[in-house]
Write a protein that holds these residues in place. Structure first.
Motif, mmCIF file in Angstrom:
data_model
loop_
_atom_site.group_PDB
_atom_site.id
_atom_site.type_symbol
_atom_site.label_atom_id
_atom_site.label_comp_id
_atom_site.label_asym_id
_atom_site.label_seq_id
_atom_site.Cartn_x
_atom_site.Cartn_y
_atom_site.Cartn_z
ATOM 1 N N ARG A 143 0.613 -1.041 -0.373
ATOM 2 C CA ARG A 143 0.000 -0.279 -0.329
ATOM 3 C C ARG A 143 0.615 1.050 0.013
ATOM 4 N NH1 ARG A 143 -3.164 -3.051 3.310
ATOM 5 N NH2 ARG A 143 -2.477 -2.158 5.096
ATOM 6 N N ARG A 144 2.012 1.247 0.232
ATOM 7 C CA ARG A 144 2.722 2.358 0.675
ATOM 8 C C ARG A 144 3.361 2.754 -0.385
ATOM 9 N NH1 ARG A 144 6.023 1.510 6.549
ATOM 10 N NH2 ARG A 144 3.990 2.080 7.838
ATOM 11 N N ALA A 145 3.885 1.289 -0.913
ATOM 12 C CA ALA A 145 4.474 1.489 -2.604
ATOM 13 C C ALA A 145 3.257 2.324 -3.739
ATOM 14 C CB ALA A 145 4.637 -0.509 -2.635
ATOM 15 N N ASP A 146 2.536 1.529 -3.639
ATOM 16 C CA ASP A 146 1.294 2.426 -4.117
ATOM 17 C C ASP A 146 1.673 3.763 -4.125
ATOM 18 O OD1 ASP A 146 0.326 -0.200 -5.669
ATOM 19 O OD2 ASP A 146 -0.741 -0.820 -3.950
ATOM 20 N N ARG A 147 1.281 4.690 -2.445
ATOM 21 C CA ARG A 147 1.321 5.524 -2.719
ATOM 22 C C ARG A 147 2.782 6.096 -2.971
ATOM 23 N NH1 ARG A 147 -1.395 3.782 2.358
ATOM 24 N NH2 ARG A 147 0.259 3.918 3.489
ATOM 25 N N GLU A 308 -3.507 5.235 18.401
ATOM 26 C CA GLU A 308 -4.074 5.944 17.050
ATOM 27 C C GLU A 308 -3.630 6.095 16.185
ATOM 28 O OE1 GLU A 308 -5.384 8.759 20.124
ATOM 29 O OE2 GLU A 308 -5.241 6.859 20.269
ATOM 30 N N ASN A 309 -2.502 6.823 16.574
ATOM 31 C CA ASN A 309 -1.226 7.581 15.420
ATOM 32 C C ASN A 309 -0.451 6.735 14.774
ATOM 33 O OD1 ASN A 309 -2.853 9.602 15.017
ATOM 34 N ND2 ASN A 309 -2.189 10.825 16.875
ATOM 35 N N LEU A 310 -0.194 5.254 15.259
ATOM 36 C CA LEU A 310 1.251 5.298 15.876
ATOM 37 C C LEU A 310 1.309 4.360 13.589
ATOM 38 C CD1 LEU A 310 1.874 2.392 18.863
ATOM 39 C CD2 LEU A 310 3.160 4.499 17.865
ATOM 40 N N ASP A 311 0.123 3.492 13.555
ATOM 41 C CA ASP A 311 -0.178 3.416 12.274
ATOM 42 C C ASP A 311 -0.238 4.044 11.178
ATOM 43 O OD1 ASP A 311 -0.095 1.029 13.249
ATOM 44 O OD2 ASP A 311 -2.661 0.479 13.809
ATOM 45 N N LYS A 312 0.143 5.786 11.446
ATOM 46 C CA LYS A 312 -0.142 6.361 10.401
ATOM 47 C C LYS A 312 1.401 7.502 10.322
ATOM 48 C CE LYS A 312 -4.829 7.022 12.200
ATOM 49 N NZ LYS A 312 -5.809 8.545 12.197
ATOM 50 N N ILE A 313 2.323 7.038 11.159
ATOM 51 C CA ILE A 313 3.664 8.252 11.261
ATOM 52 C C ILE A 313 4.151 8.230 10.105
ATOM 53 C CG2 ILE A 313 3.416 8.400 13.660
ATOM 54 C CD1 ILE A 313 6.099 6.847 13.857
ATOM 55 N N PHE A 314 3.717 6.907 9.330
ATOM 56 C CA PHE A 314 5.158 6.626 8.190
ATOM 57 C C PHE A 314 4.304 7.161 7.169
ATOM 58 C CE2 PHE A 314 7.154 3.723 11.432
ATOM 59 C CZ PHE A 314 8.217 4.289 11.303
ATOM 60 N N ASN A 315 3.179 7.544 6.859
ATOM 61 C CA ASN A 315 2.533 7.647 5.630
ATOM 62 C C ASN A 315 3.030 9.128 5.264
ATOM 63 O OD1 ASN A 315 0.623 5.934 5.875
ATOM 64 N ND2 ASN A 315 -1.034 6.393 6.893
ATOM 65 N N THR A 325 5.771 18.851 8.312
ATOM 66 C CA THR A 325 5.267 18.684 6.402
ATOM 67 C C THR A 325 5.133 17.589 6.765
ATOM 68 O OG1 THR A 325 7.559 17.527 5.846
ATOM 69 C CG2 THR A 325 7.647 19.998 5.728
ATOM 70 N N GLY A 326 5.216 16.516 7.908
ATOM 71 C CA GLY A 326 5.129 15.148 7.507
ATOM 72 C C GLY A 326 5.164 14.119 6.313
ATOM 73 N N LEU A 327 6.988 14.753 6.183
ATOM 74 C CA LEU A 327 7.512 13.693 5.340
ATOM 75 C C LEU A 327 8.768 13.096 6.295
ATOM 76 C CD1 LEU A 327 7.770 16.195 1.562
ATOM 77 C CD2 LEU A 327 6.650 13.499 2.344
ATOM 78 N N GLY A 328 9.633 14.068 7.474
ATOM 79 C CA GLY A 328 10.647 13.352 8.097
ATOM 80 C C GLY A 328 10.376 11.878 7.720
#
Length: 366
Positions: A143-147, A308-315, A325-328
């Motif tokens: 899923r990450r690879a698709d994004r 609840e955010n642990l699964d999202k931090i690498f998005n 920026t949410g990219l680091g």
């Protein structure tokens, strides 16, 4: 101690000796007592078969027979009919010992089979669970690879179109600023414009870094030396915020990869930890080799990450900071995965966060 083999053996011996003593100490005129004593022999025989299986049942019954036969031959010689009955009783002793021991042996064999089957089922369950976890992890990576693929295609077209106007705006603001008095309010506005353009330019650069393909040609990178260089860069920022950074290391740990890319991942994680501790704290960085992998651990005492955010931090673009920026972290994860490694996170709100990186190890560690 209650169920120890020694205590069980002593119990059987004591029962056999007790019943035998009662036989020899009771006269034959009290034959009703002898009938009871003969039946009492079955207790140690059955216990021997139950506690020590076939061997225990047979040994106990044979011992009882050997101890009881002299009593039959000597004390009951003048009662031929009763003596025959007692011989039949001795035969039953051995049959009961054999049967009890045999059944117990079969029960123990079946129990062992069940235990082996249960152990195999536990191992199979554990293996299936690991496989299921791997499948879930692979699905998440896909899923990450698709994004990432979509972002990569987007970045190629957008970067040029965005950075050129930003450069023109910055240049114009600098020209306007040169002709102004520093006390003029418009001078301050132009300075703010330049700062915001620089910030937007950094966002675009982060975007490009995130979409950049992983390195193909890899060098021999000393992880400890790379981390030491990073800590030199952040030392002033850590001192200003009152954060203590510890990095006890000895020798060298080598991994295959591109040093500048790995340094970028380490710098992102270090800055992320410092930003989580604006009022100061402690950042512990540890490295060690575990089998075929090198582990790099960043543990801070910051505010932590909600569950609840642990699964999202690498998005990409996910952030809880106003100016982030949410990219680091996404870039760091992309770099580590591009080097054949993986990254995990463990966090407790209010106590801190630990990021652990796993990279393939190379020979030559010192």
């Amino acid at each position: 101690m209650k169920n120890s083999p020694r205590l069980r053996l002593l119990t059987i011996v004591a029962l056999v000796l007790l019943v035998t003593s009662m036989h020899y100490l009771t006269t034959t005129h009290r034959h009703e007592y002898h009938d009871i004593y003969r039946r009492l022999y079955y207790i140690p025989i059955v216990l021997g078969g139950m506690w020590f299986a076939l061997r225990g049942g047979l040994l106990t019954s044979m011992t009882v027979s050997i101890l009881y036969i002299p009593h039959v031959l000597i004390q009951w010689s003048h009662h031929p009919q009763i003596r025959l009955e007692q011989y039949l009783e001795i035969l039953l002793y051995n049959l009961i010992g054999l049967l009890t021991g045999y059944l117990t042996s079969k029960k123990n064999e079946q129990r062992d089979r069940y235990q082996r089957t249960a152990e195999q089922l536990r191992e199979s369950y554990s293996e299936l669970k690991n496989k299921a976890d791997q499948i879930l992890e692979i699905e998440e990576q896909l899923r990450r690879a698709d994004r990432l693929s979509a972002l990569g295609e987007l970045s190629a077209g957008m970067a040029h179109e965005i950075r050129n106007p930003l450069g023109s705006i910055r240049g114009t603001a600098e020209i306007i600023q040169e002709g102004m008095d520093p006390t003029d309010r418009r001078y301050e506005f132009s300075r703010i414009m330049i700062q915001e353009v620089d910030r937007l330019n950094r966002v675009v650069q982060d975007f490009l870094d995130f979409a950049r393909p992983a390195p193909i040609d890899r060098d021999r990178v000393d992880i400890n030396a790379a981390l030491a260089d990073i800590l030199v860069l952040v030392r002033q920022k850590a001192t200003a915020s009152g954060t203590v950074i510890t990095f006890p290391f000895e020798g060298r740990l080598y991994v295959p990869g591109k040093e500048e890319h790995l340094k970028q991942a380490f710098l992102n994680l270090t800055l992320n930890a410092l930003q989580a501790m604006p009022e100061g704290g402690r950042l512990d960085i540890l490295t060690n080799r575990s089998g075929a992998e090198v582990e790099i651990r960043f543990s801070d005492t910051g505010s932590g990450i909600p569950q609840e955010n642990l699964d999202k931090i690498f998005n990409p673009f996910f952030t809880t900071r106003e100016k982030g920026t949410g990219l680091g972290l996404a870039i760091s994860a992309r770099i580590i995965q591009g080097h054949g490694g993986r990254i995990s996170v463990d966090s407790q709100p209010g106590k801190g966060t630990t990021f652990t990186l796993y990279l393939p190890a190379m020979d030559g560690q010192e």
